[in-house]
Every structure is written in C-alpha cells, then in structure tokens.
Scaffold this motif. Structure first.
Motif, short mmCIF file in Angstrom:
data_model
loop_
_atom_site.label_atom_id
_atom_site.label_comp_id
_atom_site.label_asym_id
_atom_site.label_seq_id
_atom_site.Cartn_x
_atom_site.Cartn_y
_atom_site.Cartn_z
N LEU A 244 108.83 8.45 18.56
CA LEU A 244 109.15 9.83 18.88
C LEU A 244 108.82 10.12 20.34
O LEU A 244 107.77 9.73 20.83
CB LEU A 244 108.39 10.80 17.98
N GLY A 245 109.74 10.80 21.02
CA GLY A 245 109.50 11.29 22.36
C GLY A 245 109.89 12.74 22.45
O GLY A 245 110.91 13.15 21.87
N LEU A 246 109.10 13.54 23.14
CA LEU A 246 109.45 14.95 23.29
C LEU A 246 108.96 15.48 24.62
O LEU A 246 108.00 14.98 25.21
CB LEU A 246 108.92 15.80 22.13
N PHE A 247 109.64 16.53 25.07
CA PHE A 247 109.28 17.22 26.30
C PHE A 247 109.68 18.67 26.13
O PHE A 247 110.79 18.97 25.68
CB PHE A 247 110.00 16.61 27.51
N GLY A 265 113.48 22.55 25.37
CA GLY A 265 112.79 21.40 24.79
C GLY A 265 113.75 20.30 24.39
O GLY A 265 114.96 20.51 24.22
N TYR A 266 113.17 19.13 24.22
CA TYR A 266 113.92 17.93 23.84
C TYR A 266 113.04 17.11 22.92
O TYR A 266 111.85 16.90 23.18
CB TYR A 266 114.26 17.12 25.09
N GLN A 267 113.62 16.65 21.81
CA GLN A 267 112.92 15.75 20.89
C GLN A 267 113.86 14.64 20.44
O GLN A 267 115.01 14.91 20.07
CB GLN A 267 112.38 16.48 19.67
N ASP A 268 113.36 13.41 20.49
CA ASP A 268 114.12 12.23 20.05
C ASP A 268 113.26 11.50 19.03
O ASP A 268 112.21 10.96 19.38
CB ASP A 268 114.43 11.34 21.25
N ASN A 269 113.69 11.53 17.78
CA ASN A 269 112.90 10.95 16.68
C ASN A 269 113.68 9.81 16.04
O ASN A 269 114.82 10.00 15.61
CB ASN A 269 112.58 12.02 15.63
N LYS A 270 113.08 8.62 15.99
CA LYS A 270 113.74 7.44 15.43
C LYS A 270 112.87 6.84 14.34
O LYS A 270 111.68 6.57 14.55
CB LYS A 270 113.98 6.39 16.52
N LEU A 271 113.48 6.63 13.18
CA LEU A 271 112.81 6.01 12.05
C LEU A 271 113.47 4.68 11.73
O LEU A 271 114.69 4.57 11.75
CB LEU A 271 112.88 6.90 10.81
N GLU A 272 112.64 3.67 11.43
CA GLU A 272 113.15 2.37 11.00
C GLU A 272 112.49 1.99 9.69
O GLU A 272 111.28 2.05 9.54
CB GLU A 272 112.84 1.29 12.05
N ARG A 273 113.32 1.63 8.74
CA ARG A 273 112.86 1.13 7.44
C ARG A 273 111.90 2.10 6.75
O ARG A 273 110.90 1.70 6.14
CB ARG A 273 112.20 -0.24 7.63
#
Length: 729
Positions: A244-247, A265-273
């Motif tokens: 996860l990255g956010l600003f 604001g900005y949020q980038d959320n990545k889930l694996e498995r």
C-alpha cells in the motif's frame, strides 16, 4: 508457514522486554535523581471549515464528547436524540489500527464482514449490512477508496447508529439502515507536528509513515498537513501479501467570518494471494470444520488492485451573527483490476471444493456536494436552531468481467490444490471489455432538507423536527448491449427527535427516523410492462438514556427497525420485512485516573416476517448474532512513567449462514493485548507500541452473510503481531 508466528512472537517479546527494561530504568532514575516528568503532548486540531470544529475528546482520549449528526452539525452527546460515538486518532494510533474495520473492532454495535466481490470491507451495524462504498468523508458519501481505507487518511471514525435518511440523505448503495460511518479529515493542529513512524509485523510486513503539519501567518490562520505512508510484505496468513502507498494533503484557512478547507489524496492498494471467503455449495446443509487459523487456500495467481484519487473543498461563511452558509464539493476517480478464484466447498465432511477464475475491471467517477444555511432565532420563549440544505450525488460506474464458471479446478479447504493460471474457455461468461470497461450504471441522488431544533423549558427539552425530499435516479446499462433500465422515483423522509435533560449529567432521548434505498425494477413479462417499485423505506423507533459522570460516560438505547425485504427470485414484488429489535449498553472514559474503559454489549432479536416461504418465515436474519460485546481496558502504570498496557475482549454470538437457519455458525471470543511506552531520547519524544491480536490464536468464523444466502463465510485472522516506533521531532 509455521515458523512465521514464533518469530514474530519472539520479536514482540523482545520488544516488550526492551520496553519494560527501559521503563524500569527510567523509574529507577526518577527515584534517584531530580528528573523532570515528560511533558504531556496535546495536539488540538483546528476548526476545519466549521465554526464548531472537532468535538473535544472525552476523558481518556479514546472517544469524543460528541459527533456529527448529519446536517444538524456536531453535537454534544447529551444534546442529541441519536446514538453517536466518535473514535479519536489517539485510539487509532494506540491500537495500531490500519483500516476502518480495525477501528470498529472497539464498537459493540458493529461487526466487520466482507462485502460481495473481492476483499471489500463491510460492516454489520445493528445487524444491517453497510458496505464501505457508503462511508462518508466529512459528511459526503463515497469519496474515499471503496474497498479499503487506510487510517493515515482520516482523523476520526464517527459511528451514527440507526437510520439516517433525513440526517445524511439516502446512501448511494442502499446502506445506512442500521447506521452510518463518517470519517473526519486530518487538519493542521495548533502546535507544529513532525512525526515519523516505522513498524513491522507477521509475514515480514514493514511500514513507514510520515505526518507533518504546520500553521502559518502571524495569526496561524493557514494550516497545511501532509501524510504519506508505505506498507509492503506478508501477513499473519501464509503466503498472503499486501502493498500500500498513499499520499494526502489537507489544507485550511480561517478568518473571523470565513473558513475554508480542502483535501487531495491518493491511495494505491495491492493484494496478492489474499485468503478468500468460503462459499457453501448448492444443497450443502452443514458447516465445514475450520482449517488452521493461518492457512491459505487462495490460488497463487490471484490478486486485487485498487487505485484511487480523491479531493474535497469546503467553505463556511458567517453571513450574520446567527446565520451561517456552507458549501462543499468532492470527487473521486477509481481504477480496479482483479483476478479471483473464490473457494466453494461442496463437501462439508472432508472440505472438498472447487474454484473458478473470475477476472474483472472497474472504473468509477464520483462527484458530490451540498450547500446549506444554518441559523438561530427565538420566537417568544422558544429557541430555534434551524437548517436548510440541498445535496447532490452522481456516480458513473464502468465495469467488465470474464467468469469461467463451468471451468472449475478441484481443491480442498484443508489441503489446497494450487493450480496454474487457467486459460479462459469458450464457454466463459463475459461482459464488456476488460481493457476498456463499459458504462454499467449512472446513479444520481438529489435532495432538499429542512430541520429545526426547538429549545423549550429553558433548554431542558430539545425537540427536532424535519423532513428531506429525496429523488433517486439510477440508469443501469446491460453489459455488451448497453440496453437501458431506468429507475426514477422520489420520497420524503421525516424525522422526530426529543431530548430531555434531567440535569447537566443525565438526559433521555427518543427518535423516529427512516432509512431509504432504491426499490426494485421488475422487467416486462407475461404481457405486463416494466415496473419500478417505490423506494424501500425502513422505519426506526428508539429510546435512550445518556449519563456523563464527568470522567466516565454511559449510554443505553432500545430500538426497533423494520426494513422491507428486496425483490425475491421468482416474485413480482418485495415480500415481507426484516424486523430488528435491540438493546445497547455502552461505557467509555476513565474509571479512575489511569484506568480507561471502552466497551459495551448489544442484544439483537431479528426476525424475517411475511416472507411467503415456510422455510424462512419467522427465522433469524442471516449473519446476525443475538449478542455481541466488547470490553477494552487500558492501564497507565503509575509506578513506571510512560508505560501503558491494554487488553480487549470481543464476543460474538452464533449466527446462521443461510436465511432458512439450517446452517449454524458457532459463537466466538477473542482476546487482544497491547503495550505502549512513551520516553525521551536526546530531546526527541518516542513512542513504542507492541500489539498481539487474537492472543490465543483462536480459529473462528468471523462473519457470515456479506452477501445474502451465499454463505460468504470469513475466517478470522490468526494471532497477529504488530510493532511500531514513532518519533515526534
């Protein structure tokens, strides 16, 4: 897989030893030398674009003295005819909460579930499901990421229990029947803030966050607050990963008569498995046994990515001494992509089941705003606080999918078979283009509201009256063909509330308020034209008591809510209703100096009425327990300056995984502990925190019913260790 927790536990134990040793050393130094006690650090948030500002923290600092009652504005608990709890940033930090759901684990009227689709948080409030799509941000719906909202993006979590059509308008996705959740933005406090936090936990998870705030000008009228965070690594569940990255930037400016604020604001959320929900196969009448708490049956190629950009603007102008105008606008742009393979159990005895590949993409554009006037006046001996407001919401949804439903891969709940990424077959169901998802829905909500709170008997009796006219317009577009199915209906939602203040410490309240959601559209069939059903109206009646003993507060509420059931398969109209009757008891504050309490208990009696089916008539509502309780205790150790220990006990009664009440899900109890140590090193204030959730590593089904009659069983998280160290420069 099995060695991750011992390592994490060893790390936590080591940190606790370091904290205790440092604390004991500090205590010894205090006894043997003239050491000045560390100053208490108090950060008072500024007023945002509101003359009322944040409601002050209550004794203990875990909750506020009041919260926002929709368009009525921020109110003290004893002055509002509704049940509201606002959880503070102090609690969020001290419990190492990472999401809205983790904050709400402290609330006895809320239980966290998982919504339909991928890994979206959802919440049972008073037994009614509320999706994260319907969360409000500073009073406006759907502006923050719809699936997962990191805590670095907000200052407080406010829970408004009960229906809220008048207070906040109909929610875009039909939630808000049992309650609403409003997140408050971060603003620059009156004191300069520079805080760096680093942390880690199970599975090699690491995180870093920076929170910087300043006020500028000779009168400190301009504020700027910047938050940035990054997380990466595994979790307590085997082979699960999250990045996860956010600003986010929050700004505000205030003068004598005008207040402005804004966020971007900005949020980038990545889930694996990520471990999936468990769906029960057709005809299954028994519940499978639980696997190991840290087991993971997710396919190795699955993922879920969500990226969001959002922004808000809000302004308030004191037109005259007793007249204030306000306006607000917000937007969000969202991109999602998922490749999923949820597990369907077909044999409860041995855990056999299957998965099938489901890929989807989604884009969403949100625009929403409100304008209003709020004023005070008197007519004879009666005081009035009146409000007039207009609100607008528009969402454009684009989506596409490919679901290879009949191309299944065999697996097992206890001994998973991990398959390579299967290619889609010719028989896969498809809708629109994954690379360029097509328009699927346009939702427009507009409303006008008028309300007045009358002050009678020298302020001892407060009566709130009001109504909101709401128009619901939804255009749905079929996948591929873009065939249009419109919905355009309206409804006026009233409110009545009364508060009688027996004293400055005790008040009683009552309310009648409605919830509102879109009705069904019945397709043309059998010579009958297409029909739009009126909006579904839920009706809530509530009585309550609130007591403030100065440093500890209590609340009690008895309520009933009747919610019409949605259109059932094979029926031409809605059938029956869900009746929820409940009693809530809450406690918060300090039982004594240094001993904080936060908890409560909720009893729920839920019944399906007039369903038209003997299988469901009179049965309990899917996924809702009879009893749920929380008790959190924090002890500031007087003998060791700066050290605090906390524990939280959570209990959830048994539920049913189906509407016919044939599949019982057992109750569960979970215990969490934590420690915090505040100390100074070369003039820098440091705070070390350690937390172990689910100390006993209990196996349990955390929820059922995030989507009706599909099981949607979610396995509770295993023992989870988190550590952090914050430095205030």
């Amino acid at each position: 897989m099995k060695n991750k927790k011992p390592n994490a536990l060893a790390l936590a134990a080591a940190l606790n030893c370091v904290l205790l040793s440092a604390a004991q050393a500090q205590s010894e130094a205090d006894r043997n030398a003239a050491v000045t006690t560390l100053p208490v650090v108090t950060i008072n948030a500024s007023a945002d674009a509101s003359a009322q500002g944040l409601s002050p923290s209550y004794a203990g600092g875990q909750v506020a003295r009041g919260g926002r009652a929709g368009i009525l504005g921020s109110k003290d608990n004893l002055d509002t005819p509704f049940s509201i709890t606002a959880y503070t940033n102090e609690l969020i930090q001290d419990r190492l909460a990472k999401s809205v759901g983790e904050v709400l684990q402290n609330d006895a009227s809320v239980r966290v579930a998982r919504g339909f689709g991928n890994f979206q948080e959802a919440y049972f409030v008073r037994g009614f499901i509320l999706s994260s799509d319907d969360i409000a941000y500073n009073g406006l719906y759907s502006l923050l990421p719809r699936q997962y909202i990191a805590t670095e993006l907000f200052e407080r979590v406010e829970v408004l229990r009960g229906a809220s059509a008048f207070l906040m308008g109909a929610s875009p996705n039909g939630g808000g029947i049992g309650g609403n959740i409003n997140l408050l933005p971060k603003r620059a406090p009156n004191e300069a803030l520079t805080r760096l936090t680093v942390g880690g936990g199970d599975g090699g998870q690491g995180n870093v966050a920076m929170d910087v705030a300043r006020r500028f000008g000779s009168d400190k009228a301009t504020g700027l607050r910047v938050n940035a965070a990054y997380r990466d690594g595994g979790t307590a569940i085997a082979d699960e990963k999250n990045k996860l990255g956010l600003f986010a930037v929050g700004m505000d400016w205030r003068s004598r008569d005008v207040r402005l604020s804004g966020d971007i604001g900005y949020q980038d959320n990545k889930l694996e498995r990520s471990r999936t929900s468990v769906t029960l196969g057709f005809g299954l009448t028994a519940l499978p046994a639980l696997p190991e708490a840290d087991s993971n049956f997710a396919q190795p190629w699955t993922y879920s990515n969500e990226r969001d950009v959002f922004g808000t603007l809000r302004g308030e102008w004191d037109v005259a001494q007793d007249l204030t105008a306000w306006a607000a606008w917000g937007m969000r742009r969202n991109d999602e992509a998922n490749s999923l393979a949820n597990l369907t159990v077909t044999n409860a005895a041995n855990g056999d089941g299957n998965t099938s590949r489901f890929d989807n993409t989604r884009q969403e554009q949100i625009g929403t705003g409100e304008i209003g006037l709020r004023g005070k006046l008197r007519t004879g001996s009666i005081g009035h606080e009146w409000v007039a407001s207009a609100a607008y919401f528009k969402a454009k949804n684009h989506a596409a999918y490919i679901w290879d439903y009949f191309n299944t891969q065999a697996t097992n709940l206890y001994a998973p078979t991990y398959s390579p990424l299967p290619a889609f077959t010719a028989g896969a169901f498809k809708g629109n283009n994954l690379a360029d998802p097509g328009l699927t829905a346009v939702t427009e909500l507009s409303s006008f509201a008028l309300g007045d709170t009358l002050s009678l008997l020298d302020g001892s009796l407060l009566v709130t009256l009001g109504a909101r006219y709401q128009k619901l317009s939804v255009d749905e577009y079929a996948y591929d063909t873009q065939a249009l199915t419109p919905y355009d209906m309206d409804r006026t939602s009233p409110v009545f509330g009364a508060v009688y203040k027996f004293s400055r410490q005790l008040s009683a309240y009552a309310n009648y308020i409605e919830g509102l959601s879109r009705g069904s559209t019945i397709a043309a069939a059998g010579g009958q034209p297409e029909r739009m059903l009126p909006p579904y109206v839920s009706k809530q009646k509530e009585l309550g008591l609130k007591y403030d003993a100065g440093r500890i507060g209590f609340g009690a509420a008895a309520f009933s809510t009747d919610k019409p059931r949605a259109l059932a398969i094979g029926q031409a109209a809605p059938q029956g209703e869900d009746e929820h009757r409940g009693l809530e008891l809450n406690v918060y504050g300090e039982a004594s100096r240094g001993l904080k309490l936060l908890g409560g208990i909720t009893w729920l009696d839920t019944t399906q009425r007039d369903t038209g089916s003997a299988a469901t008539e009179g049965k309990r509502t899917l996924g809702v327990p009879k009893t749920q309780a929380n008790l959190g205790v924090e002890w500031e150790v007087a003998a060791i300056s700066g050290l605090a220990l906390d524990g939280r006990l959570s209990y959830t009664g048994g539920v049913y995984a189906d509407s016919a009440n044939t599949i019982a899900v057992p109750d569960w109890t979970r215990f969490d502990i934590g420690a915090r140590y505040l100390f100074e090193l070369k003039g820098t204030l440091l705070t070390a925190r350690a937390r172990i959730d689910n100390v006993a590593n209990k196996k349990y089904w955390a929820s059922s019913g995030g989507y009706p009659d599909q099981g949607y069983l979610v396995i509770g998280a295993p023992r989870t260790v988190n550590l952090s160290l914050s430095a205030d420069f």
